[in-house]
Motif scaffolding. Structure first.
Motif, mmCIF file in Angstrom:
data_model
loop_
_atom_site.group_PDB
_atom_site.id
_atom_site.type_symbol
_atom_site.label_atom_id
_atom_site.label_comp_id
_atom_site.label_asym_id
_atom_site.label_seq_id
_atom_site.Cartn_x
_atom_site.Cartn_y
_atom_site.Cartn_z
ATOM 1 N N SER A 94 24.264 -8.316 0.572
ATOM 2 C CA SER A 94 23.082 -8.036 -0.249
ATOM 3 C C SER A 94 21.970 -7.417 0.582
ATOM 4 O O SER A 94 21.253 -6.524 0.127
ATOM 5 C CB SER A 94 22.581 -9.323 -0.908
ATOM 6 O OG SER A 94 23.552 -9.862 -1.788
ATOM 7 N N LYS A 95 21.827 -7.895 1.802
ATOM 8 C CA LYS A 95 20.784 -7.389 2.688
ATOM 9 C C LYS A 95 20.974 -5.897 2.973
ATOM 10 O O LYS A 95 19.999 -5.160 3.158
ATOM 11 C CB LYS A 95 20.816 -8.178 3.995
ATOM 12 C CG LYS A 95 19.701 -7.825 4.978
ATOM 13 C CD LYS A 95 18.370 -8.356 4.523
ATOM 14 C CE LYS A 95 17.304 -8.172 5.590
ATOM 15 N NZ LYS A 95 15.986 -8.655 5.137
ATOM 16 N N TRP A 118 26.183 -6.582 -5.088
ATOM 17 C CA TRP A 118 24.951 -5.814 -5.225
ATOM 18 C C TRP A 118 24.440 -5.832 -6.661
ATOM 19 O O TRP A 118 23.233 -5.958 -6.902
ATOM 20 C CB TRP A 118 25.174 -4.378 -4.757
ATOM 21 C CG TRP A 118 23.989 -3.489 -4.998
ATOM 22 C CD1 TRP A 118 23.934 -2.385 -5.790
ATOM 23 C CD2 TRP A 118 22.681 -3.641 -4.454
ATOM 24 N NE1 TRP A 118 22.678 -1.831 -5.774
ATOM 25 C CE2 TRP A 118 21.882 -2.586 -4.960
ATOM 26 C CE3 TRP A 118 22.107 -4.576 -3.588
ATOM 27 C CZ2 TRP A 118 20.542 -2.443 -4.620
ATOM 28 C CZ3 TRP A 118 20.757 -4.425 -3.252
ATOM 29 C CH2 TRP A 118 19.997 -3.366 -3.769
ATOM 30 N N LYS A 121 27.888 -12.999 1.428
ATOM 31 C CA LYS A 121 27.189 -12.484 0.255
ATOM 32 C C LYS A 121 25.744 -12.118 0.589
ATOM 33 O O LYS A 121 25.242 -11.068 0.177
ATOM 34 C CB LYS A 121 27.240 -13.527 -0.860
ATOM 35 C CG LYS A 121 26.673 -13.049 -2.179
ATOM 36 C CD LYS A 121 26.837 -14.154 -3.220
ATOM 37 C CE LYS A 121 26.198 -13.738 -4.533
ATOM 38 N NZ LYS A 121 26.262 -14.827 -5.536
ATOM 39 N N ALA A 122 25.094 -12.962 1.379
ATOM 40 C CA ALA A 122 23.725 -12.675 1.782
ATOM 41 C C ALA A 122 23.665 -11.443 2.674
ATOM 42 O O ALA A 122 22.776 -10.598 2.544
ATOM 43 C CB ALA A 122 23.137 -13.884 2.513
ATOM 44 N N GLU A 153 24.787 -8.172 -8.858
ATOM 45 C CA GLU A 153 24.171 -9.470 -9.109
ATOM 46 C C GLU A 153 22.815 -9.574 -8.426
ATOM 47 O O GLU A 153 21.833 -10.058 -9.005
ATOM 48 C CB GLU A 153 25.066 -10.601 -8.612
ATOM 49 C CG GLU A 153 24.457 -11.975 -8.883
ATOM 50 C CD GLU A 153 25.044 -13.067 -8.019
ATOM 51 O OE1 GLU A 153 24.394 -14.122 -7.923
ATOM 52 O OE2 GLU A 153 26.116 -12.863 -7.435
ATOM 53 N N CYS A 154 22.765 -9.076 -7.210
ATOM 54 C CA CYS A 154 21.523 -9.159 -6.435
ATOM 55 C C CYS A 154 20.387 -8.407 -7.121
ATOM 56 O O CYS A 154 19.298 -8.953 -7.332
ATOM 57 C CB CYS A 154 21.758 -8.614 -5.024
ATOM 58 S SG CYS A 154 20.292 -8.595 -3.961
ATOM 59 N N LYS A 155 20.631 -7.154 -7.475
ATOM 60 C CA LYS A 155 19.531 -6.336 -8.007
ATOM 61 C C LYS A 155 19.098 -6.762 -9.404
ATOM 62 O O LYS A 155 18.039 -6.343 -9.874
ATOM 63 C CB LYS A 155 19.924 -4.864 -8.000
ATOM 64 C CG LYS A 155 20.989 -4.456 -8.992
ATOM 65 C CD LYS A 155 21.263 -2.960 -8.884
ATOM 66 C CE LYS A 155 22.246 -2.486 -9.944
ATOM 67 N NZ LYS A 155 22.477 -1.031 -9.853
ATOM 68 N N PHE A 205 21.600 -17.463 -1.909
ATOM 69 C CA PHE A 205 22.567 -16.824 -2.802
ATOM 70 C C PHE A 205 23.672 -17.793 -3.223
ATOM 71 O O PHE A 205 24.742 -17.374 -3.583
ATOM 72 C CB PHE A 205 23.189 -15.612 -2.103
ATOM 73 C CG PHE A 205 22.246 -14.469 -1.991
ATOM 74 C CD1 PHE A 205 22.176 -13.500 -2.969
ATOM 75 C CD2 PHE A 205 21.393 -14.373 -0.909
ATOM 76 C CE1 PHE A 205 21.301 -12.433 -2.859
ATOM 77 C CE2 PHE A 205 20.518 -13.316 -0.793
ATOM 78 C CZ PHE A 205 20.471 -12.350 -1.772
ATOM 79 N N CYS A 222 15.481 -9.308 -4.829
ATOM 80 C CA CYS A 222 16.763 -8.940 -4.226
ATOM 81 C C CYS A 222 16.531 -8.413 -2.816
ATOM 82 O O CYS A 222 15.683 -7.533 -2.585
ATOM 83 C CB CYS A 222 17.447 -7.864 -5.081
ATOM 84 S SG CYS A 222 19.020 -7.287 -4.400
ATOM 85 N N LYS A 225 18.254 -9.714 -10.049
ATOM 86 C CA LYS A 225 17.373 -10.872 -9.863
ATOM 87 C C LYS A 225 16.126 -10.464 -9.098
ATOM 88 O O LYS A 225 16.165 -9.564 -8.261
ATOM 89 C CB LYS A 225 18.126 -11.974 -9.128
ATOM 90 C CG LYS A 225 19.316 -12.529 -9.905
ATOM 91 C CD LYS A 225 20.015 -13.624 -9.128
ATOM 92 C CE LYS A 225 21.166 -14.195 -9.942
ATOM 93 N NZ LYS A 225 20.708 -14.858 -11.164
#
Length: 295
Positions: A138-139, A283, A134-135, A285-287, A4, A292, A289
């Motif tokens: 996101s997890k 979240w 951030k990781a 940003e994560c979703k 990330f 995710c 890509k």
């Protein structure tokens, strides 16, 4: 799991973060990330710090320079349970009493041993910790549904992910901590730290503000947790060579601040709201890509 790193700066700088406390104590600069200031999705623990704040009572344990765990007791609870007073605890008591706070078992803060970091390494340390945060966030997936998902008893994977935040702070005084979960959660740690293994045990997945420590002689980082599972951090930078007197004054103020003697329920609510906004942005940003982590 995908790293990330690429948009880390963009997300954490453009999004409002839970503001940590910055203090100048003598020749030191202190940063305190209060455990209570970070958003808590768990209904069972979210109010505990606020209840302690209302009655103005807290306890704490710290690890001294020898590695011993010290739990101060300014007064004897029972005839066979005597006082434990140290120069540090006396200063914490003085700072707390000035704000109307006193010792009590309602909430306990556990202050880890100090991890020394050379000032030139701090930029790398802060960037790596924010990447880990951030990781980790996101997890956990969508923060808007996290509270409801926590209520599901069989959600073992989510509970295990939440527990990662406590890695290294539940065995105070240990020479090294088990950071295996950190590397599996955030593989870029090894690349970002450039082989500086001394940085890794000091990491904890919470947001840490950028601060320029150039010109400082030493930086000490301490992890913090409370008995309800909330985590925080104390960073003390020394502009002059570190002395016992400087450390005592800075750490005492940091402990009192960690316990919330200089904040209010309204300020904590505002800090939590900002942290929640950060979680939402991470979240989003994560979703957007592929791959995710939380999907």
């Amino acid at each position: 799991m995908r790293p990330f790193v690429p948009l880390l700066a963009a997300v954490l700088s453009s999004t409002v973060m839970a503001e940590p406390v910055h203090l100048d104590v003598g020749d030191t600069h202190v940063i305190v990330v209060r455990p209570a200031d970070l958003w808590d999705p768990n209904k069972k623990t979210v109010d505990a710090p606020l209840q302690a704040l209302r009655i103005k009572k807290f306890g704490y344990q710290y690890v001294d320079a020898s590695g011993a765990k010290i739990t101060p007791r300014p007064s004897a609870l029972l005839p066979w349970n005597g006082k434990i007073i140290t120069p540090l605890s006396e200063e914490v008591t003085k700072l707390s009493a000035a704000k109307g706070f006193q010792s009590g078992p309602n909430i306990m803060y556990f202050i880890d041993r100090a991890f020394r970091i050379d000032p030139p390494q701090m930029a790398t340390f802060m960037a790596t910790q924010n990447g880990l945060y951030k990781a980790w966030a996101s997890k956990q997936g969508d923060p808007a549904t996290l509270t409801d998902r926590l209520q599901t008893r069989d959600n073992v994977n989510l509970l295990a992910t939440l527990a990662v935040a406590a890695v290294g702070v539940n065995k105070l005084g240990a020479d090294r901590v088990d950071v295996t979960n950190y590397f599996s959660l955030y593989p870029d740690i090894a690349k970002l730290t450039g082989g500086m293994d001394t940085l890794v045990p000091a990491l904890i997945p919470i947001p840490l503000p950028e601060y320029d420590f150039s010109g400082f002689t030493q930086v000490d980082v301490r992890k913090v947790r409370d008995n309800y599972g909330h985590v925080g951090e104390i960073v003390i930078g020394y502009r002059q060579p570190k002395t016992a007197e400087q450390e005592l004054a800075a750490l005492a103020q940091a402990i009192a601040t960690t316990a919330g003697v200089d904040t209010t329920e309204e300020a904590i609510a505002a800090a939590r709201a900002k942290n929640y906004e950060t979680r939402l942005a991470i979240w989003e940003e994560c979703k957007a890509k592929p791959g995710c982590a939380g999907q």
